[in-house]
Design an enzyme around this catalytic site. Structure first.
Site, short mmCIF file in Angstrom:
data_model
loop_
_atom_site.label_atom_id
_atom_site.label_comp_id
_atom_site.label_asym_id
_atom_site.label_seq_id
_atom_site.Cartn_x
_atom_site.Cartn_y
_atom_site.Cartn_z
N CYS A 14 0.85 -1.19 0.00
CA CYS A 14 0.00 0.00 0.00
C CYS A 14 0.88 1.25 0.00
O CYS A 14 2.08 1.17 0.26
CB CYS A 14 -0.93 0.00 1.22
N CYS A 17 3.05 1.95 3.11
CA CYS A 17 4.34 1.25 3.20
C CYS A 17 5.41 2.04 2.46
O CYS A 17 6.54 2.17 2.93
CB CYS A 17 4.22 -0.15 2.61
N ASP A 416 7.97 36.39 -23.58
CA ASP A 416 8.94 36.86 -24.56
C ASP A 416 8.25 36.98 -25.92
O ASP A 416 7.22 36.35 -26.16
CB ASP A 416 10.11 35.87 -24.60
N ASP A 612 16.56 33.84 -22.19
CA ASP A 612 15.37 33.84 -21.33
C ASP A 612 15.55 32.96 -20.09
O ASP A 612 14.71 32.99 -19.19
CB ASP A 612 14.14 33.33 -22.12
#
Length: 716
Positions: A14, A17, A416, A612
Site C-alpha cells: 500500500c 508502506c 517573450d 530567457d
C-alpha cells in the site's frame, strides 16, 4: 558531491508502506534526499557521497519493510509496466477461493449451530487468508516499529469477532441486538483480500493506461546494412545509421530524411491532430507516426537522446516533485490511522459501559475496518500522475506534480516575443525597388545574400536556389553589424542597414516601420529596400484572450525596438509591454512582480532561448517554448511546450485545474463516505461488516478509476 540515482521499485502492499520507507531513507546519513513515487513505481535518491549498490539498498530497506520489494536501476529508454497478474496475485486468489469454499461448506453443514468442529473450520478458513497480515503485525512489534496500521486494524477486527463470538456463546458477554457469528470474522479478511485484488487490478491497469497513453516509443527499427533491411531494437541505433520507416510505423529515432517523402502524425509530441508534410532534407522526430509515403532517414541522435525519450523521461520523473495535496495526505495518514484506532476503542468502551459490551465491541471493530485511508492515499497521487500524462498527450511536459498546483494559482504571465509569440523567422513583407525593375532589384539582393549564414540572409533567400549566384561573387565581405559588400558581374552591390548606406555615402531616407529594413545599393546608387517582419504565431491572440478570461495578466518583455514590440502587442491584444530589454532587465521585472505581489498568485515567465533562462528560473513557474529548442531553457523550465504552440500554456492551466479538482473531490468524497458509515455504525443503522469493508476497498477502487479518467478528458 551528491549523486542522484533513479530506481524502479515495486512490491509495496500500500502507499503507506511506501511513505514509511521514504521517511526511513531520509533519516539515513548517507542519503541527502529520497522520494518514492508510488503511482509511477520510482525511487529517487540523492546520496551525500558514494551511492549504495542495489543489494545494499535492498538490505537497508528490509530493516523497515518486510514486503518482498523488487528494486532495479532504471536503464535509459527502458519501458516499465506495472505487472498485474503476478504469482503473488494468483496465490492470493487461490487462498481466497479455498477459504471461501471452507466457509460455505461449514455454513451449510452446521448452519448457526455452534460446535468445536465448526469453530476449527472457521479458524482454518480465517488463517488461510490472514496469516500474511498477522505476520506483518508481528514483524512491526519485533522490530519496534509503529504497529498501528491497516494490518493491525484488520487483525484486531477479525480476531476480535472470533473472540467476541466465543464470549457470547459461553455467556461471558450478553448477546448483541443482532447475531454475532464467527463467519463475520472470516468475511472481514476474505472481503478485504478480494478488494485488494480488485484494487491491484484497478491501480495496475490505471498506471499502465497512463504510461501507454504517453509512451509512443517504437519497439523496432528497420536498419539498412549493405542494402539489406534488418529489424533491430531502437536502443542499438547509432548516429549515422540508415533506417527505413514505412506507413503506420513510429519513427524510432531523430534523423534527417535522405530519401522519400510523406505525412507525419506528430500528435504524440504536439497534441495537434493536423498532419505535417515532410520531404528530402527535413528532420523527423522520434515518436511521430508516418501516415503516408515511405522515407529513408539518417539517424542524428541515439535513442537515449531522442525527442520522445527525453519527453518520457521528463514525464516519468515528474513524481519526484510532489504536490501539496500529496504531501498533505502522507502526513494526514500518519495521524489519521492512529486517531481512528483510538476512536474505535473509545467508542467500544463507552458503548459497552452504557448499553451493551458485545454490540459496542463489534461496532468498534467495524469502525477500525472502515477507517483505512487507502482510497485517498492511492487515488490522489494517481490523479496528479494522470494529469501530467494528459498534459503530455496534449504536447505539454510538466516536470512535477507541484507545478500543477502552481499553474492553478497563476496571476501574471511575462512572455517573450521572438520565438514565443512570434515564429522567430523573418519573412519578406515588402519589396520596394527604386528606379529599376523588381526582378533586377531582387537579383542584386539575392546575389548579396547568397553566401551569408546570417538569419536575415537565410530568411531573404528562403526556398530560392542561389547556388549559381554564390559562385559569381568576388570580393565578398560581411561587415559585422552593418551588412554585405560584394562584386557581382562587375557591379559593386551593398545590402544592409541604414548605417551601411551612410558609411558608403549613399543618400537614402531612413524608412520608419515596425519591421527590419534591408537597403540595397548598386555602384553607389540607391536601388531600393525590403522590409522583413517576424510573423505572429497562429492562436497567439487566442491565448491572450483566454488568459484574460482566467484573470491572468499578460505582459510582453522584449529586447526588440519599441515600434515592433508595440505592433505585436496590439496584434495579439497585450496591453502592457516593455522594449529594448537586456536579459537581466527582463529578470528584474519578474523579481519585482514576485516581491510586490499582494496575494498568493504565481508569477510565470514564458520564453524560448538561452537569454530567457534567468527569467525562466526566477519565476514561480517557467515555460520553455519548444521541446527541441534551447537545451538550457528546456532544462531550466518547469513546463515545456512542445513544438512552440503558445496556446498550450492555456491547456496546461486547464489541465492543472481539472487535476486539482479531481484530487480534492477524491479526498472530500472518501472522507465523507467513511464518516457517514462510522456515524451509521454508531447510531445502529448498520450492523454488519460488509458495508464498512466496501467503504474501504470498494471506495479505493472507485476513486482510483476516477483518477484514471483524467487521462481521457477532452480539452476544448
Amino acid at each position: 558531491m551528491s549523486k542522484k540515482l533513479i530506481y524502479h521499485i515495486s512490491g509495496f502492499d500500500c502507499p503507506n508502506c511506501a511513505a514509511k520507507v521514504e521517511r526511513f531513507l531520509n533519516k539515513q546519513e548517507c542519503v541527502l534526499s529520497a522520494t518514492i513515487d508510488y503511482s509511477n513505481e520510482r525511487l529517487y535518491i540523492s546520496y551525500r557521497d558514494e551511492p549504495l549498490n542495489t543489494e545494499e539498498l535492498i538490505s537497508l530497506i528490509k530493516k523497515i519493510e518486510d514486503d518482498p520489494l523488487r528494486i532495479e536501476k532504471l536503464a535509459n529508454g527502458k519501458k516499465q509496466n506495472t505487472p498485474i497478474f503476478t504469482s503473488k496475485f494468483w496465490i492470493m486468489l487461490a487462498r481466497i477461493i479455498v477459504s471461501t469454499i471452507i466457509l460455505v461448506v461449514t455454513k451449510i453443514i452446521f448452519k448457526d449451530d455452534f460446535s468445536i468442529t465448526a469453530m476449527i473450520l472457521y479458524f482454518v478458513a480465517a488463517a488461510i487468508v490472514i496469516y500474511d497480515i498477522v505476520w506483518k503485525v508481528i514483524q512491526n512489534i519485533i522490530h519496534l516499529r509503529n504497529p498501528i496500521d491497516m494490518h493491525l486494524l484488520l487483525t484486531i477486527s477479525s480476531l476480535g469477532v472470533f473472540t467476541l463470538s466465543l464470549l457470547v456463546q459461553y455467556k461471558v458477554l450478553q448477546g448483541a441486538g443482532f447475531p454475532i457469528d464467527m463467519m463475520d470474522g472470516v468475511l472481514v479478511i476474505v472481503l478485504y483480500q478480494v478488494g485488494e485484488l480488485f484494487e491491484q487490478i484497478a491501480v495496475g491497469k490505471s498506471k499502465n493506461a497512463i504510461s501507454n497513453a504517453i509512451d509512443l516509443r517504437a519497439d523496432t527499427a528497420n536498419l539498412v546494412v549493405n542494402k539489406k533491411v534488418t529489424q533491430v531494437k531502437p536502443e542499438t541505433l547509432k548516429v549515422g545509421d540508415t533506417i527505413i520507416v514505412r506507413i503506420g510505423e513510429i519513427i524510432p529515432a531523430d534523423g534527417e530524411i535522405i530519401d522519400g517523402e510523406g505525412t507525419l502524425d506528430m500528435s504524440s509530441l504536439t497534441g495537434e491532430p493536423m498532419p505535417v508534410d515532410i520531404t528530402l532534407g527535413m528532420n523527423a522526430l522520434s515518436g511521430s507516426i508516418l501516415r503516408s509515403g515511405s522515407i529513408t532517414m539518417r539517424v542524428n541522435k541515439v535513442f537515449a537522446d531522442s525527442t520522445i525519450s527525453k519527453i518520457l523521461e521528463l514525464v516519468q520523473s515528474s513524481g519526484e516533485h510532489k504536490a501539496k495535496a500529496e504531501k498533505f495526505i502522507t502526513k494526514f495518514a500518519r495521524i489519521y490511522t492512529p486517531a481512528v484506532f483510538v476512536l474505535g476503542i473509545i467508542f467500544a468502551i463507552i458503548y459497552g459501559l452504557t448499553i451493551n459490551w458485545s454490540d459496542g465491541i463489534y461496532r468498534g471493530l467495524a469502525i477500525l475496518v472502515v477507517s483505512c485511508p487507502c482510497a485517498i492515499v492511492i487515488s490522489v497521487p494517481l490523479a496528479y500522475f494522470a494529469g501530467i500524462g494528459l498534459a503530455s498527450k496534449r504536447g505539454v511536459v510538466i516536470k512535477g506534480a507541484n507545478y500543477l498546483d502552481t499553474l492553478c494559482k497563476m496571476g501574471v504571465l511575462f512572455i517573450d516575443k521572438t520565438g514565443t509569440l512570434t515564429y522567430g523567422n523573418f519573412e519578406v513583407s515588402e519589396v520596394v525597388p527604386n528606379g529599376i525593375k523588381k526582378e533586377e532589384f531582387l537579383e542584386y539582393l539575392y546575389a548579396a545574400e547568397s553566401r551569408s549564414n546570417h538569419p536575415i540572409a537565410k530568411a531573404i533567400v528562403l526556398h530560392k536556389n542561389v547556388s549559381d549566384l554564390a559562385l559569381k561573387q568576388k570580393d565578398y565581405q560581411e561587415v559585422p553589424g552593418l551588412g554585405i559588400s560584394t562584386n557581382y558581374n562587375g557591379d559593386l552591390i551593398l545590402a544592409g542597414n541604414y548605417k551601411l548606406m551612410q558609411n558608403n555615402g549613399i543618400f537614402v531616407e531612413e524608412i520608419e516601420t515596425d519591421g527590419t529594413v534591408i537597403y540595397v545599393a548598386k555602384n553607389g546608387s540607391f536601388a531600393g529596400y525590403i522590409v522583413l517582419k517576424d510573423v505572429v504565431r497562429d492562436r497567439a491572440k487566442l491565448l491572450i484572450s483566454k488568459l484574460d478570461k482566467l484573470g491572468i495578466k499578460t505582459i510582453l518583455l522584449s529586447g526588440d525596438k519599441l515600434s515592433t514590440v508595440e505592433a505585436v502587442s496590439k496584434q495579439v491584444g497585450i496591453k502592457e509591454y516593455h522594449a529594448h530589454l537586456l536579459p537581466q532587465e527582463k529578470t528584474k521585472y519578474v523579481e519585482d512582480a514576485i516581491s510586490n505581489k499582494k496575494d498568493n498568485r504565481a508569477v510565470a515567465f514564458a520564453g524560448d532561448g538561452i537569454n530567457d533562462t534567468p527569467s525562466i528560473i526566477r519565476a514561480d513557474i517557467g515555460f520553455a517554448m519548444g521541446g527541441i529548442g534551447s537545451d538550457m531553457a528546456v532544462e531550466s523550465a518547469d513546463v515545456v511546450i512542445m513544438q512552440d504552440h503558445p496556446l498550450k500554456i492555456y491547456d496546461s492551466i486547464v489541465i492543472a485545474k481539472k487535476t486539482k479538482r479531481v484530487a480534492i473531490f477524491n479526498i472530500i468524497f472518501s472522507l465523507a463516505i467513511k464518516l457517514a458509515v462510522i456515524i451509521l455504525l454508531m447510531t445502529k443503522v448498520i450492523s454488519n461488516m460488509e458495508i464498512p469493508i466496501f467503504a474501504d476497498t470498494g471506495l479505493t477502487v472507485l476513486m482510483t478509476l476516477n483518477s484514471l479518467l483524467i487521462i481521457f478528458r477532452k480539452i476544448k
